[in-house]
Design a protein around this motif. Structure first.
Motif, PDB file in Angstrom:
ATOM      1  N   GLN A   1      38.353  36.524  40.225  1.00 32.46           N
ATOM      2  CA  GLN A   1      39.744  36.908  40.063  1.00 32.46           C
ATOM      3  C   GLN A   1      40.751  35.980  40.940  1.00 32.46           C
ATOM      4  O   GLN A   1      40.687  36.032  42.192  1.00 32.46           O
ATOM      5  N   ILE A   2      41.732  35.595  40.158  1.00 34.41           N
ATOM      6  CA  ILE A   2      42.673  34.687  40.974  1.00 34.41           C
ATOM      7  C   ILE A   2      44.224  35.458  40.488  1.00 34.41           C
ATOM      8  O   ILE A   2      44.446  35.461  39.216  1.00 34.41           O
ATOM      9  N   ASN A   3      45.065  35.700  41.530  1.00 29.01           N
ATOM     10  CA  ASN A   3      46.253  36.046  41.362  1.00 29.01           C
ATOM     11  C   ASN A   3      47.311  35.405  42.005  1.00 29.01           C
ATOM     12  O   ASN A   3      46.870  34.836  43.206  1.00 29.01           O
ATOM     13  N   GLU A   4      48.666  35.546  41.729  1.00 25.17           N
ATOM     14  CA  GLU A   4      49.539  34.899  42.338  1.00 25.17           C
ATOM     15  C   GLU A   4      49.880  35.762  43.623  1.00 25.17           C
ATOM     16  O   GLU A   4      49.727  36.918  43.827  1.00 25.17           O
ATOM     17  N   ASN A   5      50.026  35.055  44.703  1.00 27.71           N
ATOM     18  CA  ASN A   5      50.202  35.580  45.968  1.00 27.71           C
ATOM     19  C   ASN A   5      51.734  35.800  46.255  1.00 27.71           C
ATOM     20  O   ASN A   5      52.462  34.760  46.144  1.00 27.71           O
ATOM     21  N   LEU A   6      52.155  36.902  46.123  1.00 25.46           N
ATOM     22  CA  LEU A   6      53.560  37.328  46.380  1.00 25.46           C
ATOM     23  C   LEU A   6      53.715  37.927  47.753  1.00 25.46           C
ATOM     24  O   LEU A   6      54.631  38.609  47.764  1.00 25.46           O
ATOM     25  N   GLY A   7      52.876  37.868  48.656  1.00 28.34           N
ATOM     26  CA  GLY A   7      53.034  38.467  49.814  1.00 28.34           C
ATOM     27  C   GLY A   7      52.361  40.002  49.897  1.00 28.34           C
ATOM     28  O   GLY A   7      52.614  40.738  50.883  1.00 28.34           O
ATOM     29  N   GLN A   8      51.774  40.430  48.636  1.00 29.86           N
ATOM     30  CA  GLN A   8      51.322  41.579  48.804  1.00 29.86           C
ATOM     31  C   GLN A   8      50.069  41.901  49.272  1.00 29.86           C
ATOM     32  O   GLN A   8      49.334  40.826  49.772  1.00 29.86           O
ATOM     33  N   GLY A   9      49.761  43.037  49.707  1.00 33.52           N
ATOM     34  CA  GLY A   9      48.486  43.240  50.397  1.00 33.52           C
ATOM     35  C   GLY A   9      47.297  43.402  49.359  1.00 33.52           C
ATOM     36  O   GLY A   9      47.766  43.670  48.167  1.00 33.52           O
ATOM     37  N   GLY A  10      46.168  43.635  49.892  1.00 33.36           N
ATOM     38  CA  GLY A  10      45.046  43.659  49.034  1.00 33.36           C
ATOM     39  C   GLY A  10      43.882  43.639  49.686  1.00 33.36           C
ATOM     40  O   GLY A  10      43.803  43.335  50.760  1.00 33.36           O
ATOM     41  N   ARG A  11      43.022  44.437  48.946  1.00 30.27           N
ATOM     42  CA  ARG A  11      41.654  44.742  49.622  1.00 30.27           C
ATOM     43  C   ARG A  11      40.675  44.978  48.602  1.00 30.27           C
ATOM     44  O   ARG A  11      40.834  45.501  47.394  1.00 30.27           O
ATOM     45  N   ALA A  12      39.253  44.348  48.456  1.00 26.27           N
ATOM     46  CA  ALA A  12      38.343  44.769  47.703  1.00 26.27           C
ATOM     47  C   ALA A  12      36.854  44.915  48.448  1.00 26.27           C
ATOM     48  O   ALA A  12      36.601  44.033  49.160  1.00 26.27           O
ATOM     49  N   ASP A  13      36.265  46.013  47.950  1.00 25.97           N
ATOM     50  CA  ASP A  13      35.170  46.381  48.844  1.00 25.97           C
ATOM     51  C   ASP A  13      34.065  46.924  47.618  1.00 25.97           C
ATOM     52  O   ASP A  13      34.317  47.505  46.899  1.00 25.97           O
ATOM     53  N   LEU A  14      32.809  46.258  48.045  1.00 28.05           N
ATOM     54  CA  LEU A  14      31.793  46.946  47.002  1.00 28.05           C
ATOM     55  C   LEU A  14      30.640  47.128  47.633  1.00 28.05           C
ATOM     56  O   LEU A  14      30.393  46.527  48.722  1.00 28.05           O
ATOM     57  N   SER A  15      30.010  48.039  47.285  1.00 28.60           N
ATOM     58  CA  SER A  15      28.496  48.094  47.802  1.00 28.60           C
ATOM     59  C   SER A  15      27.576  48.567  46.629  1.00 28.60           C
ATOM     60  O   SER A  15      28.084  48.837  45.650  1.00 28.60           O
ATOM     61  N   LEU A  16      26.253  48.200  46.799  1.00 25.27           N
ATOM     62  CA  LEU A  16      25.141  48.661  45.796  1.00 25.27           C
ATOM     63  C   LEU A  16      24.225  49.444  46.452  1.00 25.27           C
ATOM     64  O   LEU A  16      23.840  49.229  47.577  1.00 25.27           O
ATOM     65  N   HIS A  17      23.608  50.329  45.746  1.00 24.73           N
ATOM     66  CA  HIS A  17      22.519  51.099  46.299  1.00 24.73           C
ATOM     67  C   HIS A  17      21.236  51.231  45.392  1.00 24.73           C
ATOM     68  O   HIS A  17      20.925  52.425  45.075  1.00 24.73           O
ATOM     69  N   TRP A  18      21.026  50.235  44.809  1.00 22.51           N
ATOM     70  CA  TRP A  18      19.797  50.466  43.530  1.00 22.51           C
ATOM     71  C   TRP A  18      18.507  50.306  44.338  1.00 22.51           C
ATOM     72  O   TRP A  18      17.688  51.121  44.399  1.00 22.51           O
ATOM     73  N   GLU A  19      18.254  49.036  44.623  1.00 22.78           N
ATOM     74  CA  GLU A  19      16.964  48.712  45.380  1.00 22.78           C
ATOM     75  C   GLU A  19      17.245  47.973  46.664  1.00 22.78           C
ATOM     76  O   GLU A  19      18.336  47.441  46.891  1.00 22.78           O
ATOM     77  N   ASP A  20      16.347  47.984  47.491  1.00 24.98           N
ATOM     78  CA  ASP A  20      16.723  47.235  48.911  1.00 24.98           C
ATOM     79  C   ASP A  20      16.711  45.892  48.594  1.00 24.98           C
ATOM     80  O   ASP A  20      17.365  45.115  49.437  1.00 24.98           O
ATOM     81  N   THR A  21      16.058  45.066  47.650  1.00 21.83           N
ATOM     82  CA  THR A  21      16.372  43.811  47.629  1.00 21.83           C
ATOM     83  C   THR A  21      17.617  43.389  46.601  1.00 21.83           C
ATOM     84  O   THR A  21      17.876  42.047  46.680  1.00 21.83           O
ATOM     85  N   ASP A  22      18.375  44.173  46.051  1.00 26.71           N
ATOM     86  CA  ASP A  22      19.832  44.146  45.615  1.00 26.71           C
ATOM     87  C   ASP A  22      20.903  43.612  46.506  1.00 26.71           C
ATOM     88  O   ASP A  22      20.785  44.252  47.678  1.00 26.71           O
ATOM     89  N   VAL A  23      21.611  42.607  46.367  1.00 29.08           N
ATOM     90  CA  VAL A  23      22.622  42.305  47.199  1.00 29.08           C
ATOM     91  C   VAL A  23      23.891  41.943  46.371  1.00 29.08           C
ATOM     92  O   VAL A  23      24.045  41.551  45.623  1.00 29.08           O
TER      93      VAL A  23
END
Length: 128
Positions: A85-107
């Motif tokens: 995702q690419i957005n215009e930077n207008l000085g806004q804050g932002g954060r993206a966090d993800l996690s997954l919990h299917w198998e130990d080998t998934d990343v």
């Protein structure tokens, strides 16, 4: 199953036995993503209205190259998902966090790049 307090019970502990599935090297991918985002976007700025197709081209190029690198790192045994995702930077804050919990080998590997005019977030999943 819900407890009397309305919260779910914790899941049973996972086995300490090593998984027979291959392990994906997410640190190798993160290093590649960091270099790729910087080299692709560092000399670019958010385009004028007439040139917005350039943003789509950057997104497609980054996504395709990350997926290609994922296949180079581990050619078999995983399904790959890349979100860019690419957005215009207008000085806004932002954060993206993800996690997954299917198998130990998934990343999941995530990198962010920003300059004065744009912000890019790239997230890649390798799912066994």
């Amino acid at each position: 199953m819900a407890s009397t307090s309305g919260l779910r019970s914790p899941p049973p502990p996972r086995s300490d036995a090593a998984s027979p599935r291959p392990k994906f090297d997410s640190e190798l991918l993160k290093a590649y993503m960091k270099k790729l985002l910087s080299s692709t976007l560092q000399n670019n700025s958010w385009p004028d209205q007439k040139e917005r197709e350039r943003v789509k081209e950057w997104i497609h190029e980054i996504g395709a190259r990350v997926k290609e690198r994922m296949v180079e790192i581990q050619p078999r045994g995983f399904k790959y998902i890349v979100f860019t995702q690419i957005n215009e930077n207008l000085g806004q804050g932002g954060r993206a966090d993800l996690s997954l919990h299917w198998e130990d080998t998934d990343v999941v590997a995530q990198e962010m790049y920003s300059n004065d005019t744009l912000i890019c977030i790239c997230i890649a999943f390798a799912i066994a």
